[in-house]
Design an enzyme around this catalytic site. Sequence first.
Site: not given
Length: 383
Positions: A79, A81, A111, A168, A355, A143-144
Amino acid sequence: MKKLPDIKSSFSQLIATPSISALEAELDTSNLAVIELLHNWFADLGMQCQSVPVANTRNKHNLVASFGQGQGGLLLAGHTDTVPFDEGRWSQDPFSLVEKNNRWYGLGCCDMKGFFALTLEALKELPMEKFRRPLHILASADEETTMNGAKAFAAAKSIAPDYAIIGEPTSLKPVYMHKGHFTQGIRVTGRSGHSSDPAKGLNAIEVMHLVTGQLLKLKQHLAENYREDAFSVPYPTMNFGHIHGGDAANRICGCCDLHIDLRPIPGLALDDLELMVANYLEPICSQYPGCIQVAPLYPGSEPFADKKEGSWTQLVAKLSDSQPEVVNYATEAPYISQLGCQTLVLGPGSIEQAHQPDEFLDISYINQTKDLLKKLIYHACIK
Ligand SMILES: [Zn+2]
């Protein structure tokens, strides 16, 4: 071929290009600038690149880059984003790549924008003219938040690879299974009134008491009837996370809200779970018509399982020198696997850093990941 950036330069450019996803419009950023970087690099490698707008997003696109003809082959998916960053909790600019303590710091290092830079490195060193089966790269949107990029890509079924890797951060271990995630907000709307005469109103807290009673029955049903021993918590869970109702002791409570979170194991689809919640609440809905509303709080994500003994799982386990694992976070894997490919999650860095403020990728992953990707692509596309 045009001159492609070196690894540190591609990493830096990806990190320096914001692509934050958020459900709140004021934080949400288009991923088009990241898509454009990737489009240029993969096109310079001779890949066919297509940028596809994704419906139900704020100007987000998926990029699909393909090399080679025919069916089968490998899909490397990731992803574009990132999550928003905590202002003030980063000790550096999240958008500039900083090297320190044998780590590369920056938002998306781990990530997972770094995965694309590493894929580019692997491809630079492979004899692409020898590909016998196609290689596809998917750079997805959102995705997030909603996973709408991966969902749209899966629904379009534009490619049919044999194998997929979703990059990931799994510390380069192959992940073949994870739970899903689903939320429900339940609102009971009663009628407020003076507490001295209960007949003058309908107490929402009392109705919510019936609701929680039914939900606890469902919680027990899920725990007793569904099981997957690979997980440390081997059954679907339900959590009562938030409840609020009423305003004063001397008023009949007019409205009560409950928020719950459910984590289904593979084999229990979100639609089934939603129906179960509705069925368990049905007797109360009949008793109090129009008083109970149920809706998801956030977009859910499906559980995912591939075969631990499958040929791809076993090959990737061997090449990565790791045992296949299960994890407890959600990914795009359940959607990607709808293409009919054997699907695994595997990428550099640890989920512990995802995150988080001061997100980083340990530099030792750079060569390890490049070498593993080269082997995977070789087996899927050349051998
Ligand atoms: Zn991710």
